[in-house]
Write a protein that holds these residues in place. Structure first.
Motif, PDB file in Angstrom:
ATOM      1  N   VAL A   5      30.011 -33.013  24.902  1.00  0.00           N
ATOM      2  CA  VAL A   5      28.953 -32.043  25.182  1.00  0.00           C
ATOM      3  C   VAL A   5      27.754 -32.201  24.250  1.00  0.00           C
ATOM      4  CG1 VAL A   5      30.542 -30.367  26.157  1.00  0.00           C
ATOM      5  CG2 VAL A   5      30.051 -30.285  23.714  1.00  0.00           C
ATOM      6  N   SER A   6      27.933 -32.925  23.144  1.00  0.00           N
ATOM      7  CA  SER A   6      26.814 -33.094  22.213  1.00  0.00           C
ATOM      8  C   SER A   6      27.100 -34.290  21.311  1.00  0.00           C
ATOM      9  CB  SER A   6      26.618 -31.832  21.367  1.00  0.00           C
ATOM     10  OG  SER A   6      25.494 -31.955  20.521  1.00  0.00           O
ATOM     11  N   ARG A   7      26.011 -34.909  20.834  1.00  0.00           N
ATOM     12  CA  ARG A   7      26.138 -36.030  19.908  1.00  0.00           C
ATOM     13  C   ARG A   7      24.909 -36.042  19.007  1.00  0.00           C
ATOM     14  NH1 ARG A   7      27.942 -42.147  20.987  1.00  0.00           N
ATOM     15  NH2 ARG A   7      29.270 -41.071  22.491  1.00  0.00           N
ATOM     16  N   GLY A  31      23.382 -16.359  27.175  1.00  0.00           N
ATOM     17  CA  GLY A  31      23.944 -16.466  25.833  1.00  0.00           C
ATOM     18  C   GLY A  31      23.113 -17.354  24.924  1.00  0.00           C
ATOM     19  N   LEU A  32      22.923 -16.901  23.688  1.00  0.00           N
ATOM     20  CA  LEU A  32      22.223 -17.716  22.692  1.00  0.00           C
ATOM     21  C   LEU A  32      23.168 -18.794  22.159  1.00  0.00           C
ATOM     22  CD1 LEU A  32      20.307 -15.069  20.550  1.00  0.00           C
ATOM     23  CD2 LEU A  32      19.267 -16.965  21.781  1.00  0.00           C
ATOM     24  N   PRO A  33      22.694 -20.020  22.024  1.00  0.00           N
ATOM     25  CA  PRO A  33      23.557 -21.053  21.434  1.00  0.00           C
ATOM     26  C   PRO A  33      23.760 -20.800  19.942  1.00  0.00           C
ATOM     27  CG  PRO A  33      21.339 -21.901  21.761  1.00  0.00           C
ATOM     28  CD  PRO A  33      21.363 -20.542  22.397  1.00  0.00           C
ATOM     29  N   ALA A  34      24.854 -21.326  19.438  1.00  0.00           N
ATOM     30  CA  ALA A  34      25.084 -21.286  17.994  1.00  0.00           C
ATOM     31  C   ALA A  34      24.340 -22.445  17.344  1.00  0.00           C
ATOM     32  CB  ALA A  34      26.571 -21.407  17.699  1.00  0.00           C
ATOM     33  N   THR A  35      23.978 -22.268  16.079  1.00  0.00           N
ATOM     34  CA  THR A  35      23.401 -23.349  15.281  1.00  0.00           C
ATOM     35  C   THR A  35      24.484 -23.871  14.352  1.00  0.00           C
ATOM     36  OG1 THR A  35      21.192 -22.353  15.363  1.00  0.00           O
ATOM     37  CG2 THR A  35      21.600 -23.986  13.641  1.00  0.00           C
ATOM     38  N   VAL A  36      24.789 -25.146  14.484  1.00  0.00           N
ATOM     39  CA  VAL A  36      25.890 -25.745  13.710  1.00  0.00           C
ATOM     40  C   VAL A  36      25.324 -26.774  12.736  1.00  0.00           C
ATOM     41  CG1 VAL A  36      28.042 -27.041  13.824  1.00  0.00           C
ATOM     42  CG2 VAL A  36      27.453 -25.425  15.662  1.00  0.00           C
ATOM     43  N   GLU A  37      25.703 -26.656  11.474  1.00  0.00           N
ATOM     44  CA  GLU A  37      25.315 -27.641  10.462  1.00  0.00           C
ATOM     45  C   GLU A  37      26.583 -28.253   9.870  1.00  0.00           C
ATOM     46  OE1 GLU A  37      22.371 -28.251   6.601  1.00  0.00           O
ATOM     47  OE2 GLU A  37      22.844 -26.215   7.299  1.00  0.00           O
ATOM     48  N   ILE A  38      26.680 -29.574   9.976  1.00  0.00           N
ATOM     49  CA  ILE A  38      27.825 -30.298   9.428  1.00  0.00           C
ATOM     50  C   ILE A  38      27.361 -31.084   8.206  1.00  0.00           C
ATOM     51  CG2 ILE A  38      29.598 -32.028   9.869  1.00  0.00           C
ATOM     52  CD1 ILE A  38      29.986 -29.606  11.599  1.00  0.00           C
ATOM     53  N   ARG A  39      28.062 -30.893   7.078  1.00  0.00           N
ATOM     54  CA  ARG A  39      27.814 -31.677   5.864  1.00  0.00           C
ATOM     55  C   ARG A  39      29.027 -32.568   5.603  1.00  0.00           C
ATOM     56  NH1 ARG A  39      26.214 -26.397   4.511  1.00  0.00           N
ATOM     57  NH2 ARG A  39      23.975 -26.152   4.110  1.00  0.00           N
ATOM     58  N   TRP A  40      28.781 -33.695   4.964  1.00  0.00           N
ATOM     59  CA  TRP A  40      29.901 -34.599   4.701  1.00  0.00           C
ATOM     60  C   TRP A  40      29.859 -35.151   3.284  1.00  0.00           C
ATOM     61  CZ3 TRP A  40      26.165 -35.559   8.473  1.00  0.00           C
ATOM     62  CH2 TRP A  40      25.183 -36.500   8.128  1.00  0.00           C
ATOM     63  N   ASN A  41      31.043 -35.560   2.829  1.00  0.00           N
ATOM     64  CA  ASN A  41      31.169 -36.261   1.549  1.00  0.00           C
ATOM     65  C   ASN A  41      32.365 -37.204   1.671  1.00  0.00           C
ATOM     66  OD1 ASN A  41      33.676 -34.873   0.615  1.00  0.00           O
ATOM     67  ND2 ASN A  41      32.331 -33.077   0.565  1.00  0.00           N
ATOM     68  N   GLY A  83      25.082 -17.268  19.318  1.00  0.00           N
ATOM     69  CA  GLY A  83      24.053 -16.876  18.364  1.00  0.00           C
ATOM     70  C   GLY A  83      24.412 -16.975  16.896  1.00  0.00           C
ATOM     71  N   GLU A  84      25.585 -17.482  16.564  1.00  0.00           N
ATOM     72  CA  GLU A  84      25.958 -17.492  15.148  1.00  0.00           C
ATOM     73  C   GLU A  84      25.516 -18.772  14.441  1.00  0.00           C
ATOM     74  OE1 GLU A  84      30.059 -17.457  14.024  1.00  0.00           O
ATOM     75  OE2 GLU A  84      30.648 -18.875  15.576  1.00  0.00           O
ATOM     76  N   GLN A  85      25.493 -18.711  13.121  1.00  0.00           N
ATOM     77  CA  GLN A  85      25.193 -19.855  12.274  1.00  0.00           C
ATOM     78  C   GLN A  85      26.507 -20.369  11.705  1.00  0.00           C
ATOM     79  OE1 GLN A  85      22.079 -21.391  11.189  1.00  0.00           O
ATOM     80  NE2 GLN A  85      23.471 -22.880  10.270  1.00  0.00           N
ATOM     81  N   VAL A  86      26.836 -21.639  12.004  1.00  0.00           N
ATOM     82  CA  VAL A  86      28.101 -22.220  11.541  1.00  0.00           C
ATOM     83  C   VAL A  86      27.793 -23.333  10.553  1.00  0.00           C
ATOM     84  CG1 VAL A  86      30.210 -23.407  12.218  1.00  0.00           C
ATOM     85  CG2 VAL A  86      29.222 -21.686  13.735  1.00  0.00           C
ATOM     86  N   ASP A  87      28.386 -23.245   9.369  1.00  0.00           N
ATOM     87  CA  ASP A  87      28.250 -24.286   8.355  1.00  0.00           C
ATOM     88  C   ASP A  87      29.636 -24.832   8.026  1.00  0.00           C
ATOM     89  OD1 ASP A  87      25.375 -23.984   7.823  1.00  0.00           O
ATOM     90  OD2 ASP A  87      25.943 -22.039   7.014  1.00  0.00           O
ATOM     91  N   PHE A 140      22.741 -29.178  14.860  1.00  0.00           N
ATOM     92  CA  PHE A 140      22.576 -29.198  16.313  1.00  0.00           C
ATOM     93  C   PHE A 140      22.946 -27.832  16.881  1.00  0.00           C
ATOM     94  CE2 PHE A 140      26.653 -30.872  15.010  1.00  0.00           C
ATOM     95  CZ  PHE A 140      27.576 -30.177  15.789  1.00  0.00           C
ATOM     96  N   SER A 141      22.581 -27.620  18.146  1.00  0.00           N
ATOM     97  CA  SER A 141      22.897 -26.365  18.839  1.00  0.00           C
ATOM     98  C   SER A 141      24.115 -26.569  19.719  1.00  0.00           C
ATOM     99  CB  SER A 141      21.710 -25.911  19.695  1.00  0.00           C
ATOM    100  OG  SER A 141      20.601 -25.599  18.885  1.00  0.00           O
ATOM    101  N   LEU A 142      24.871 -25.492  19.915  1.00  0.00           N
ATOM    102  CA  LEU A 142      26.109 -25.592  20.669  1.00  0.00           C
ATOM    103  C   LEU A 142      26.378 -24.255  21.352  1.00  0.00           C
ATOM    104  CD1 LEU A 142      28.274 -27.814  21.031  1.00  0.00           C
ATOM    105  CD2 LEU A 142      29.554 -26.729  19.185  1.00  0.00           C
ATOM    106  N   ARG A 143      26.770 -24.319  22.625  1.00  0.00           N
ATOM    107  CA  ARG A 143      27.131 -23.092  23.333  1.00  0.00           C
ATOM    108  C   ARG A 143      28.433 -22.535  22.765  1.00  0.00           C
ATOM    109  NH1 ARG A 143      31.302 -24.344  26.735  1.00  0.00           N
ATOM    110  NH2 ARG A 143      31.483 -26.512  27.434  1.00  0.00           N
ATOM    111  N   ALA A 144      28.718 -21.289  23.071  1.00  0.00           N
ATOM    112  CA  ALA A 144      29.936 -20.657  22.569  1.00  0.00           C
ATOM    113  C   ALA A 144      31.168 -21.322  23.158  1.00  0.00           C
ATOM    114  CB  ALA A 144      29.925 -19.173  22.916  1.00  0.00           C
TER     115      ALA A 144
END
Length: 221
Positions: free
Chosen positions: A162-164, A126-136, A209-213, A176-180
């Motif tokens: 699982v990630s930091r 499985g391809l990991p997802a790419t996750v981008e977190i923005r904040w305000n 494999g998805e892009q999460v924003d 960061f990358s994250l498994r499903a």
């Protein structure tokens, strides 16, 4: 001067031999690569893989030479017309929307002219997802909120981290990358002493494999 018949025969024979030699040169002949694949542990149907894309690259992995799209259920393919050389064959598993969800690749392998090369079975994972977190902060930004850095911590449904990832607050984003799977994402604002002063908890469901924003508003504790 007019050539005698014997000279004409020799000249014609030389011409034919030269052409034959040129046609048999490694530069003009091609080979065949026999390739097979396996998607995860359960195969194409169980993992919702509709078709696969095979990419032929130079052994360095940089230059793409050819691509083939095939039904995943076939399980194998015979790639003809492959020029002699050393290559890597990549295989992507794609769903019905043609989104890449799975990936695998061969080790560098030699394809020879006029021969058949058997590529060891490629297992797709499985391809990991790419996750981008923005904040305000819902108004004033980092300096006014007295936040120096932002830390993102990811926990699975059992509470295991699982990630930091961490970044200067002013950057406004971290990737960061994250498994499903289903995750709790804790986004924390830290002051100059490393004390958490702002936070936000985000529940995130990601697919292969998805892009999460995602954008979050940090709240003062």
């Amino acid at each position: 001067m007019r050539l005698q018949p014997s000279y004409l025969l020799v000249a014609t024979l030389c011409s034919v031999l030269a052409t034959a030699c040129a046609d048999d040169s490694p530069e003009t002949l091609t080979g065949t690569a026999n390739l097979s694949w396996q998607v995860g542990a359960r195969g194409c149907a169980e993992h919702d893989v509709n078709h696969i894309r095979i990419t032929q690259r130079e052994a360095s992995g940089t230059r793409v030479l050819q691509r083939w799209d095939l039904a995943c259920a076939a399980g194998r393919a015979t790639l003809v017309g492959v020029r002699p050389g050393r290559y890597v064959f990549e295989v992507e598993g794609r769903d019905h929307t043609s989104t890449p969800r799975w990936h695998g690749a061969s080790a560098p392998i030699e394809v020879r002219a006029s021969g058949e090369t058997v590529v060891p079975t490629i297992t797709l994972t499985g391809l990991p997802a790419t996750v981008e977190i923005r904040w305000n902060f819902g108004g004033p930004f980092c300096s006014h909120a007295e936040v120096a850095r932002v830390e993102v911590k990811v926990f699975d449904t059992e509470g295991f981290e699982v990630s930091r990832a961490q970044a200067a607050c002013e950057t406004g984003t971290v990737e960061f990358s994250l498994r499903a799977g289903l995750f709790d994402v804790s986004v924390e604002g830290l002051n100059s002493l490393g004390v958490v002063t702002h936070s936000y908890l985000l529940e995130l469901h990601v697919q292969r494999g998805e892009q999460v924003d995602a954008t979050v508003t940090l709240e003062k504790l």
